[in-house]
Design a protein around this motif. Structure first.
Motif, PDB file in Angstrom:
ATOM      1  N   GLU A 237       0.824  -1.211   0.000  1.00  0.00           N
ATOM      2  CA  GLU A 237       0.000   0.000   0.000  1.00  0.00           C
ATOM      3  C   GLU A 237       0.859   1.262   0.000  1.00  0.00           C
ATOM      4  N   GLY A 238       2.057   1.201   0.592  1.00  0.00           N
ATOM      5  CA  GLY A 238       2.942   2.361   0.561  1.00  0.00           C
ATOM      6  C   GLY A 238       3.419   2.666  -0.843  1.00  0.00           C
ATOM      7  N   ALA A 239       3.779   1.618  -1.594  1.00  0.00           N
ATOM      8  CA  ALA A 239       4.175   1.811  -2.987  1.00  0.00           C
ATOM      9  C   ALA A 239       3.018   2.380  -3.798  1.00  0.00           C
ATOM     10  N   MET A 240       1.806   1.887  -3.533  1.00  0.00           N
ATOM     11  CA  MET A 240       0.639   2.381  -4.254  1.00  0.00           C
ATOM     12  C   MET A 240       0.389   3.853  -3.944  1.00  0.00           C
ATOM     13  N   ALA A 241       0.461   4.230  -2.680  1.00  0.00           N
ATOM     14  CA  ALA A 241       0.205   5.619  -2.302  1.00  0.00           C
ATOM     15  C   ALA A 241       1.263   6.548  -2.885  1.00  0.00           C
ATOM     16  N   ALA A 242       2.537   6.147  -2.814  1.00  0.00           N
ATOM     17  CA  ALA A 242       3.600   6.977  -3.378  1.00  0.00           C
ATOM     18  C   ALA A 242       3.459   7.087  -4.891  1.00  0.00           C
ATOM     19  N   GLY A 243       3.175   5.960  -5.547  1.00  0.00           N
ATOM     20  CA  GLY A 243       2.995   5.986  -6.988  1.00  0.00           C
ATOM     21  C   GLY A 243       1.819   6.843  -7.407  1.00  0.00           C
ATOM     22  N   LEU A 244       0.725   6.782  -6.641  1.00  0.00           N
ATOM     23  CA  LEU A 244      -0.443   7.599  -6.967  1.00  0.00           C
ATOM     24  C   LEU A 244      -0.130   9.082  -6.799  1.00  0.00           C
ATOM     25  N   HIS A 245       0.591   9.435  -5.739  1.00  0.00           N
ATOM     26  CA  HIS A 245       1.006  10.832  -5.583  1.00  0.00           C
ATOM     27  C   HIS A 245       1.816  11.291  -6.795  1.00  0.00           C
ATOM     28  N   ALA A 246       2.736  10.460  -7.253  1.00  0.00           N
ATOM     29  CA  ALA A 246       3.564  10.838  -8.401  1.00  0.00           C
ATOM     30  C   ALA A 246       2.723  10.975  -9.663  1.00  0.00           C
ATOM     31  N   MET A 247       1.775  10.071  -9.869  1.00  0.00           N
ATOM     32  CA  MET A 247       0.934  10.148 -11.063  1.00  0.00           C
ATOM     33  C   MET A 247       0.007  11.357 -11.015  1.00  0.00           C
ATOM     34  N   LEU A 248      -0.484  11.700  -9.832  1.00  0.00           N
ATOM     35  CA  LEU A 248      -1.299  12.909  -9.701  1.00  0.00           C
ATOM     36  C   LEU A 248      -0.484  14.150 -10.038  1.00  0.00           C
ATOM     37  N   ALA A 249       0.776  14.167  -9.606  1.00  0.00           N
ATOM     38  CA  ALA A 249       1.641  15.298  -9.941  1.00  0.00           C
ATOM     39  C   ALA A 249       1.854  15.396 -11.449  1.00  0.00           C
ATOM     40  N   GLY A 250       1.771  14.268 -12.135  1.00  0.00           N
ATOM     41  CA  GLY A 250       1.903  14.254 -13.585  1.00  0.00           C
ATOM     42  C   GLY A 250       0.616  14.536 -14.330  1.00  0.00           C
ATOM     43  N   GLY A 251      -0.472  14.758 -13.589  1.00  0.00           N
ATOM     44  CA  GLY A 251      -1.732  15.129 -14.227  1.00  0.00           C
ATOM     45  C   GLY A 251      -2.768  14.037 -14.323  1.00  0.00           C
ATOM     46  N   ALA A 252      -2.597  12.921 -13.628  1.00  0.00           N
ATOM     47  CA  ALA A 252      -3.593  11.844 -13.685  1.00  0.00           C
ATOM     48  C   ALA A 252      -4.949  12.361 -13.221  1.00  0.00           C
TER      49      ALA A 252
END
Length: 476
Positions: A237-252
């Motif tokens: 879940e930590g990898a998922m949360a960090a990855g989602l933060h990064a994708m949101l920063a990219g405009g997801a």
């Protein structure tokens, strides 16, 4: 940075075939049989399982089918750290990862830049040495993106603040590059196949809100239910949360579920399962509107029946019907819930009790069950409801959708709105629009009267705005 220049395979002959020909046949067959996913927008990332290919390879192939031939130079893979503590993003020092197909080059420039990003990043060859979560992605990548470099990362960070910092660091080094983020995560571990389905479809649907905090809260709430043999709600879940933060920063702005299964379904073993899901994260330019919770008539009927049966069980037998896992996965997502009881035949007649909570502290199913009882017993405005009264009352259930990020332009009449600026916070429920139907006045009153800020503070670029809807339905 390399110690040994190449990281040797640890999962070959365990998670996938170690022979080149056998591995090639398996991967190529899975890719050929995977349906080509249809989606709109730019693909920024995906969730893929990290289990053995006989269990989850066919599910993973659906994502890799979507990647074939795309113009991607760097694939950041965020995997789970299974063999040690990894409260940061853990990078590998090697310059390549080896599989039976050959070496996959690491994007050393991006890795070295990320290594300098701060306290949220560390380097460890030891933690990567036995780890399979990243490695299981590589044979598929070698088939569909043979020229791409990888950024292998493992982690088991556990809180949203750490995930936000890690995601921001990752987004920073990938900005301006032809990059993709893969989150290599399995889902629930070890419950029955049916309980796995109920848990997994709830966590997957929680990602539709595109809110890492809501996703982490969903995992935590599900773990609090005491589901038999449930070891985790999401493996990584930590990898998922960090990855989602990064994708949101990219405009997801959109999440699209591709496929779900679990090992119990694959092996026809109902007693124990590990869940596998695949999901795409997209930048469409047209964010999904409306909350994630929209209940069709049969689900509304089920929640109203639950409210009534819960009140009856407590008032007549002092029996509580919560906490429990629902058969409907959508009822296992956390949400704010209110239950109201009306005299005289329905909404707007005469109030007999109303209690609820805005914060998503428990699942929809358990919130309805609990507040159906508390609204009959604990509303300080009324005496407790008696058994002989209950048949003459009508139940109303109100469910708050997950809060989601917005900007001022995205606020529309009918939405609930939360405004944050610095340490100040204010919330207006959707019904406040009845008093302030003009957006300028609504937002000014929210800022000034609820958050204690200047009336125009909602226009401040630093202001954080989240919106939500309330879905209400009543017994006839």
């Amino acid at each position: 940075m390399s110690m040994d220049a190449v990281r040797r395979p640890a999962a070959a002959d365990r998670f996938y075939p170690g022979g080149t020909a056998e591995l090639g046949s398996m991967v190529d067959t899975m890719l050929a049989e995977a349906p080509a996913p249809a989606f709109d927008g730019e693909l920024l990332g995906a969730v893929v399982p990290h289990a053995g290919y006989p269990y989850s390879g066919a599910s993973a192939a659906r994502v890799y089918r979507a990647l074939r031939g795309r113009d991607i130079d760097t694939v950041a893979i965020l995997g789970t750290a299974h063999f040690g503590k990894a409260p940061k993003l853990i990078l590998a020092p090697q310059d390549a990862f080896q599989t039976p197909f050959g070496d996959v080059p690491v994007d050393a420039a991006v890795r070295d830049a990320l290594a300098k990003a701060g306290d949220c990043v560390a380097v460890s060859a030891e933690l990567h040495e036995r780890e399979h979560s990243v490695e299981t992605q590589l044979p598929f990548l070698q088939r569909v993106l043979p020229k791409a470099r990888i950024l292998p990362i493992i982690t088991n960070l556990s809180d949203e603040a750490a995930a936000a910092a890690a995601g921001a660091a990752l987004a920073g080094v990938l900005k301006g590059r032809k990059a993709l983020i893969l989150v290599a995560s399995d889902l629930s571990h070890r419950p029955s196949a049916e309980d796995a389905r109920r848990v997994d479809l709830a966590t997957l649907e929680s990602l539709q809100a595109l809110d890492p905090g809501f996703f982490l809260r969903t995992c935590a709430v599900l773990m609090e239910l005491g589901v038999p043999e449930l070891h985790c709600a999401w493996c990584g879940e930590g990898a998922m949360a960090a990855g989602l933060h990064a994708m949101l920063a990219g405009g997801a702005d959109r999440a699209q579920l591709l496929h779900y299964t679990n090992s119990g379904l694959v092996l026809e073993d109902p007693d124990e399962a590990v869940g596998y899901g695949t999901m795409l994260f997209l930048r469409t330019g047209t964010p999904a509107t409306g909350g994630a919770l929209r209940y069709p008539p049969e689900e509304r009927k089920a929640l109203l029946a639950l409210a009534r049966s819960s009140a009856e069980a407590y008032i007549m037998r002092r029996e509580t019907l919560w906490p429990r896992l629902s058969e409907n996965p959508r009822f296992n997502m956390p949400a704010g819930v209110f239950v109201t009881w009306w005299e005289g035949g329905g909404v707007g007649k005469e109030l007999r009790g109303c209690i609820g909570v805005m914060s998503p502290d428990q699942t929809v199913r358990n919130g309805v069950a609990e507040y159906a009882v508390r609204s009959t017993q604990d509303d300080p405005r009324f005496a407790p409801v008696r058994a002989e009264e209950l048949a003459g009352l009508a139940a109303e259930v109100s469910v708050l959708s997950p809060m989601r990020r917005s900007d001022a332009a995205g606020v529309r009449p009918g939405m609930g709105v939360e405004l944050r600026l610095g340490a100040r916070r204010g919330v207006f429920l959707p019904q406040v629009w009845e008093r302030f139907p003009e957006k300028e006045e609504f937002m000014a009153m929210l800022a000034n009267h609820k958050a204690g800020l200047p009336p125009g503070a909602w226009k401040d670029p630093a202001a954080e705005i989240r919106v939500f809807e309330t879905e209400s339905f009543c017994e006839a």
